[in-house]
Motif scaffolding. Structure first.
Motif, short mmCIF file in Angstrom:
data_model
loop_
_atom_site.label_atom_id
_atom_site.label_comp_id
_atom_site.label_asym_id
_atom_site.label_seq_id
_atom_site.Cartn_x
_atom_site.Cartn_y
_atom_site.Cartn_z
N SER A 1 -7.07 1.37 -5.59
CA SER A 1 -8.11 1.61 -6.58
C SER A 1 -9.46 1.27 -5.95
N PHE A 2 -10.39 2.26 -5.93
CA PHE A 2 -11.74 2.07 -5.41
C PHE A 2 -11.71 1.58 -3.96
N TRP A 3 -12.66 0.73 -3.54
CA TRP A 3 -12.82 0.27 -2.17
C TRP A 3 -12.71 1.45 -1.19
N THR A 4 -11.87 1.35 -0.17
CA THR A 4 -11.76 2.44 0.80
C THR A 4 -10.62 3.40 0.48
N GLY A 5 -10.24 3.47 -0.78
CA GLY A 5 -9.32 4.51 -1.20
C GLY A 5 -7.89 4.10 -1.39
N LEU A 6 -7.02 5.10 -1.42
CA LEU A 6 -5.61 4.93 -1.76
C LEU A 6 -4.79 4.85 -0.48
N LYS A 7 -3.84 3.93 -0.47
CA LYS A 7 -3.07 3.65 0.73
C LYS A 7 -1.59 3.93 0.50
N MET A 8 -0.86 4.00 1.60
CA MET A 8 0.60 4.08 1.57
C MET A 8 1.12 3.19 2.68
N VAL A 9 2.17 2.42 2.37
CA VAL A 9 2.76 1.53 3.36
C VAL A 9 4.27 1.62 3.28
N LYS A 10 4.91 1.53 4.44
CA LYS A 10 6.37 1.59 4.53
C LYS A 10 6.96 0.27 4.04
N LEU A 11 8.06 0.34 3.26
CA LEU A 11 8.74 -0.84 2.75
C LEU A 11 10.07 -1.06 3.47
N ASN A 12 10.55 -2.30 3.38
CA ASN A 12 11.92 -2.60 3.82
C ASN A 12 12.92 -1.84 2.95
N PRO A 13 14.13 -1.63 3.44
CA PRO A 13 15.15 -0.96 2.63
C PRO A 13 15.45 -1.65 1.31
N ASP A 14 15.23 -2.99 1.23
CA ASP A 14 15.48 -3.68 -0.04
C ASP A 14 14.34 -3.50 -1.03
N LEU A 15 13.26 -2.81 -0.62
CA LEU A 15 12.12 -2.44 -1.47
C LEU A 15 11.28 -3.64 -1.92
N LYS A 16 11.48 -4.80 -1.27
CA LYS A 16 10.82 -6.02 -1.73
C LYS A 16 9.64 -6.45 -0.86
N LYS A 17 9.55 -5.95 0.38
CA LYS A 17 8.51 -6.38 1.30
C LYS A 17 8.06 -5.22 2.18
N ILE A 18 6.91 -5.39 2.81
CA ILE A 18 6.41 -4.43 3.78
C ILE A 18 7.30 -4.45 5.02
N ALA A 19 7.65 -3.27 5.51
CA ALA A 19 8.49 -3.16 6.71
C ALA A 19 7.70 -3.55 7.95
N GLN A 20 8.42 -4.07 8.94
CA GLN A 20 7.84 -4.44 10.23
C GLN A 20 8.42 -3.54 11.32
N PRO A 21 7.62 -3.07 12.28
CA PRO A 21 6.16 -3.18 12.32
C PRO A 21 5.53 -2.39 11.18
N GLU A 22 4.36 -2.80 10.75
CA GLU A 22 3.73 -2.20 9.58
C GLU A 22 3.26 -0.76 9.86
N TRP B 1 0.85 1.97 7.97
CA TRP B 1 -0.13 2.20 6.91
C TRP B 1 -0.77 3.57 7.05
N THR B 2 -1.08 4.18 5.90
CA THR B 2 -1.77 5.47 5.89
C THR B 2 -2.78 5.47 4.75
N THR B 3 -3.96 6.03 4.98
CA THR B 3 -4.89 6.32 3.90
C THR B 3 -4.55 7.71 3.38
N ILE B 4 -4.18 7.81 2.10
CA ILE B 4 -3.74 9.09 1.56
C ILE B 4 -4.81 9.78 0.70
N ALA B 5 -5.83 9.05 0.29
CA ALA B 5 -6.94 9.65 -0.46
C ALA B 5 -8.10 8.67 -0.48
N ARG B 6 -9.32 9.19 -0.50
CA ARG B 6 -10.48 8.32 -0.61
C ARG B 6 -11.70 9.14 -1.02
N ARG B 7 -12.70 8.43 -1.52
CA ARG B 7 -14.01 9.01 -1.78
C ARG B 7 -15.04 8.10 -1.13
#
Length: 330
Positions: free
Chosen positions: A169-190, A192-198
């Motif tokens: 929300s706002f700031w530098t836009g909308l992000k996407m990050v890969k998760l662990n298979p258990d869906l509880k934490k960010i996967a390593q190595p991280e 990240w993608t910016t998927i939308a921004r203004r």
């Protein structure tokens, strides 16, 4: 949910959200709705104290149910000082026999935010297995460290079954990050993608959201494409709300997403799906689901006859030349 910085009286708005509506109603007071179906019952979750919920048998008449949380998670106050128990913008998914409900904790207009996760084996409160279990923080944003905001989550799986969380929300836009298979934490190595921004003003302090008015990503797979819905401009201002729903698409879940003119959403692109009119203000922050062979979008807006309270809007989605289409507001 939300950039409340420009609301003249945000506490009045929050007080309105706490109003109990236990009777059946056609358009319940709703903000940032998502829906799941179990058996013959639709379960709606939305912003509110403890995550507000409703049930329906027909997507038309809704009855308020108990909130997900009887009390807010203990960690919420450590993330967002001043947090008052209102939990924002949930996201519901069913995966491997478990319901995953992501949610947002934040302070108004600041990126002192976190996305949490709560899980349940069933949505039916009469089932003996019914119990919401908080899994804690999945992603957290910190002022002066992050130029993004950890709110408005949406879980999506790619064609290989890899889970990713879209958010922002706002700031530098909308992000996407890969998760662990258990869906509880960010996967390593991280990853990240910016998927939308203004565009965002460059002279702002890191703790200020600025005027880059975009938020609430929701990714929906249809045919060969992933469609990214998001909301532009300002919600939560009654008749002055300028929210509108935009879309772009990509053959890859991480993008680049482009609009009908071929402009990337990460470079300011977006094609209009629906906006308000003289009868409805600030239509946006949607989710999209398929139920019984039909695609539906759920969002909120302000009825001109009742400007103070955001109401639920449900519309069937049809597809024209590979793009989502909904009927304008009545």
């Amino acid at each position: 949910m939300k950039f409340f910085k420009h609301i003249q009286n945000p506490f009045f708005f929050l007080a309105l959200l706490t109003t109990c509506f236990s009777f059946a109603q056609k358009r319940p007071v709703t903000h940032d709705p998502v829906v799941a179906k179990q058996g013959d019952v639709y379960y709606l979750f939305c912003t509110g104290p403890g995550i507000t919920s409703f049930t329906s048998k027909d997507l038309k008449t809704w009855t308020q149910a108990d909130p997900v949380f009887a009390k807010a998670p203990d960690w919420a106050l450590t993330v967002a000082p001043g947090f008052n128990g209102h939990i924002w913008a949930p996201d519901i998914s069913f995966h491997n026999g478990i319901y995953y409900l992501y949610y947002s904790v934040s302070a108004f207009g600041k990126n002192t935010s976190a996305i949490g996760l709560v899980t349940n084996a069933t949505l039916n409160p009469t089932d003996s297995n019914y119990k919401w279990t908080d899994q804690g923080i999945v992603i957290q944003s910190v002022p002066n460290r992050d130029l993004w905001n950890a709110i408005d989550p949406n879980l999506i799986f790619d064609e290989k079954g890899t889970p990713r969380l879209a958010f922002g929300s706002f700031w530098t836009g909308l992000k996407m990050v890969k998760l662990n298979p258990d869906l509880k934490k960010i996967a390593q190595p991280e990853e990240w993608t910016t998927i939308a921004r203004r565009d965002r003003k460059g002279d702002l302090e890191d703790s200020e959201a600025g005027n880059a008015a975009i938020e609430g990503p929701f990714i929906f797979k249809k045919g060969d494409y992933y469609y990214q819905f998001n909301s532009w401009d300002y919600c939560c201002r009654g008749e002055k709300s300028t929210y509108k729903l935009m879309v772009g698409r990509s053959k890859s879940v991480t993008g680049p997403y482009v609009d009908k003119k071929g402009l990337e959403l990460a470079k300011g692109g977006g094609s209009l799906v629906i906006e308000g009119n003289k009868n409805w203000y600030g239509v946006g922050h949607n989710s999209v689901f398929t139920f019984d062979g039909k695609d539906y979008t759920f969002m909120h807006g302000y009825d001109a006859s009742d400007k103070a309270l955001p109401k639920l809007i449900v519309k069937e989605v049809t597809w024209v030349d590979g793009w989502p289409t909904v009927k304008p507001m009545d």
